[in-house]
Design a protein around this motif. Structure first.
Motif, short mmCIF file in Angstrom:
data_model
loop_
_atom_site.label_atom_id
_atom_site.label_comp_id
_atom_site.label_asym_id
_atom_site.label_seq_id
_atom_site.Cartn_x
_atom_site.Cartn_y
_atom_site.Cartn_z
N PHE A 104 0.69 -1.31 -0.14
CA PHE A 104 0.06 -0.05 0.07
C PHE A 104 0.79 1.24 -0.03
CE2 PHE A 104 -2.05 3.58 2.06
CZ PHE A 104 -3.22 3.69 1.51
N THR A 105 0.41 2.29 -0.69
CA THR A 105 1.06 3.58 -1.04
C THR A 105 0.25 4.71 -0.97
OG1 THR A 105 2.99 2.57 -2.28
CG2 THR A 105 2.93 5.01 -2.22
N ARG A 106 0.49 5.79 0.07
CA ARG A 106 -0.42 6.79 -0.08
C ARG A 106 0.47 7.90 -0.85
NH1 ARG A 106 -2.00 10.79 4.22
NH2 ARG A 106 -0.34 9.83 5.53
N LEU A 107 -0.47 8.55 -1.68
CA LEU A 107 0.14 9.88 -2.43
C LEU A 107 -0.62 10.92 -2.07
CD1 LEU A 107 1.60 11.69 -4.39
CD2 LEU A 107 0.11 10.69 -6.20
N GLU A 108 -0.26 11.98 -1.45
CA GLU A 108 -1.18 13.33 -0.93
C GLU A 108 -0.56 14.20 -1.98
OE1 GLU A 108 -2.67 16.50 2.50
OE2 GLU A 108 -1.27 14.67 2.88
N VAL A 109 -1.30 14.97 -2.78
CA VAL A 109 -0.93 15.63 -3.76
C VAL A 109 -0.61 17.17 -3.14
CG1 VAL A 109 -2.31 14.74 -5.66
CG2 VAL A 109 -3.36 16.58 -4.45
N PHE A 110 0.01 18.11 -4.05
CA PHE A 110 0.22 19.29 -3.65
C PHE A 110 -1.15 20.28 -3.49
CE2 PHE A 110 4.23 18.19 -5.94
CZ PHE A 110 5.19 18.76 -5.11
N GLY A 111 -1.33 21.21 -2.92
CA GLY A 111 -2.46 22.25 -2.91
C GLY A 111 -2.21 23.50 -2.74
N SER A 112 -3.02 24.36 -3.06
CA SER A 112 -2.65 25.83 -2.79
C SER A 112 -2.09 26.13 -1.56
CB SER A 112 -4.27 26.69 -3.04
OG SER A 112 -4.02 27.98 -2.90
N PRO A 113 -1.17 27.26 -1.57
CA PRO A 113 -0.58 27.94 -2.57
C PRO A 113 0.50 27.11 -3.55
CG PRO A 113 0.53 28.76 -0.86
CD PRO A 113 -0.48 27.15 -0.21
N HIS A 114 0.62 25.93 -3.48
CA HIS A 114 1.67 25.25 -4.20
C HIS A 114 1.17 24.53 -5.37
CE1 HIS A 114 4.18 26.23 -0.63
NE2 HIS A 114 3.13 25.57 0.10
N LEU A 115 1.08 25.51 -6.38
CA LEU A 115 0.33 24.88 -7.68
C LEU A 115 1.47 24.16 -8.36
CD1 LEU A 115 -1.75 27.07 -6.59
CD2 LEU A 115 -2.27 27.36 -8.75
N HIS A 116 1.51 22.76 -8.14
CA HIS A 116 2.43 21.83 -8.57
C HIS A 116 1.72 20.61 -9.13
CE1 HIS A 116 5.57 24.71 -7.45
NE2 HIS A 116 5.42 24.31 -6.22
N TRP A 117 2.18 19.78 -9.47
CA TRP A 117 1.57 18.45 -9.97
C TRP A 117 2.36 17.29 -9.83
CZ3 TRP A 117 2.24 15.63 -14.83
CH2 TRP A 117 3.21 16.08 -15.69
N VAL A 118 1.82 16.10 -9.72
CA VAL A 118 2.53 14.71 -9.48
C VAL A 118 2.28 13.88 -10.81
CG1 VAL A 118 3.02 12.95 -8.09
CG2 VAL A 118 2.20 14.88 -7.05
N ARG A 119 3.38 13.53 -11.46
CA ARG A 119 3.39 12.71 -12.54
C ARG A 119 3.33 11.10 -11.93
NH1 ARG A 119 5.33 13.27 -17.80
NH2 ARG A 119 6.34 15.25 -17.09
N VAL A 120 2.32 10.47 -12.31
CA VAL A 120 2.33 8.96 -11.91
C VAL A 120 2.79 8.24 -12.97
CG1 VAL A 120 0.92 7.26 -10.39
CG2 VAL A 120 0.68 9.87 -10.05
N GLN A 121 3.30 7.30 -13.00
CA GLN A 121 3.87 6.46 -13.86
C GLN A 121 3.48 4.97 -13.66
OE1 GLN A 121 7.97 6.95 -13.50
NE2 GLN A 121 8.21 8.39 -15.14
N VAL A 122 2.38 4.53 -14.52
CA VAL A 122 1.81 3.32 -14.22
C VAL A 122 2.25 2.36 -15.17
CG1 VAL A 122 -0.45 2.03 -13.94
CG2 VAL A 122 -0.15 4.51 -13.57
#
Length: 331
Positions: A291-309
């Protein structure tokens, strides 16, 4: 027989074998893909301008889809129809399929003064009508076929819960939000608000179980679950009375343990980027390695996460931060 002919024939056999081997291996690589994970954006007017830069960066990538895990506006900003409609228009400018699951700011917190003392359940109905009707609707461009929980007449009020498969992996969104899963008290709260929490949470857990059933039936390599809420794993270890997300965590633990293949939970809510393994097994009480948890960025940090599958990868899911430089965001 001519020795040269024998050698030529042997070379031809080896060449055909090599070609067959390559063709046999190709699907594993062909099925690998990437998607973008974002959430808790945009909030402020400044965010809206910077979000356009974020969108442009994502649009420039070769991605299967974009996943937004909820909170499409700030908790103190307007909940009026016009505010929601502006977000619908904005998300429609993504060139990839855009999958959204609701956040608490999008309806639960509309009772606050800033949003205009709006009735949360009425705003929830509006949100569903705008973003999730007809059931199976996906925003953005491109094509992504999803199954909605609303296809079940007994659960027709949950078009936002969707499921799809790609590359040997099953994906599902569940409507679980922040603000203690909409249990936080407020002056206008009625028994109908409490009943909504129970009904929605039960539907979400049932939808998650169906996702794992679909994964088992299709011999999937992995499962991804997306929600808005940070379920606060650390608060649910023997919590008494149960916390708002205890039932979900217990079901997730049981399903992940039984599945025994990689499981990814993507969520937002706390605006704190992290990748960790906080889930304990239902019996062992040890951390589940699959199991892995990914919590994404949020305001005011307007970045994104690339998930490779990649179903051929033993880990199935791999991650890369995609940082959008601040000075470029404000161009």
């Amino acid at each position: 027989m001519n020795p040269d002919a024998v050698k030529a024939g042997a070379r031809a056999v080896l060449l055909r074998a090599a070609v067959l081997l390559l063709w046999g291996a190709a699907p594993a690589f062909a099925d690998a893909f990437e998607f973008a994970a974002i959430g808790d954006v945009p909030y402020s007017e400044a965010d809206s301008l910077r979000f356009l830069r974020l969108r442009d960066r994502i649009n420039a990538e070769d991605l299967a889809f974009v996943l937004h895990v909820g909170d499409i506006k700030g908790g103190s900003s307007s909940c009026a129809d016009e505010a929601l409609e502006s977000r619908l228009e904005l998300f429609s400018t993504f060139r990839h399929p855009f999958v959204l699951t609701p956040g608490d700011n999008d309806w639960t917190d509309c009772h606050r003064p800033g949003p205009g003392f709006r009735e949360p359940l009425e705003r929830l109905a509006k949100l569903r009508a705008l973003f999730f009707t007809p059931p199976g609707r996906v925003l953005g461009g491109g094509s992504l076929s999803v199954v909605s929980q609303a296809a079940d007449p007994a659960l027709a009020e949950f078009p936002e819960n969707v499921r799809w498969s790609r590359g040997g992996v099953v994906f599902a969104t569940l409507h679980l939000v922040g603000s203690s899963n909409a249990t936080a008290p407020f002056p206008m709260r009625t028994p109908a608000d409490d009943a909504e929490v129970t009904r929605r949470t039960e539907a979400a857990v049932a939808w998650m179980r169906q996702a794992f059933e679909a994964a088992a039936e299709s011999d999937a390599a992995g499962v991804m679950i997306a929600i808005h809420a940070n379920p606060r794993f650390e608060r649910h270890q023997g919590a008494d009375p149960p916390e708002p997300y205890t039932g979900f965590i217990e079901a997730l633990s049981a399903e992940t343990s039984a599945f025994a293949r990689p499981v990814l939970l993507v969520h937002g809510d706390a605006h704190y980027f992290r990748i960790d393994k906080p889930l304990l097994g239902p019996v062992s009480r040890r951390r589940l390695d699959n199991f892995t948890r990914l919590e994404v960025f949020g305001s005011p940090h307007l970045h994104w996460v690339r998930v490779q599958v990649d179903a051929a990868d033993p880990q199935v899911f791999r991650f890369r931060q995609e940082i959008v430089p601040e000075h470029l965001q404000l161009d």
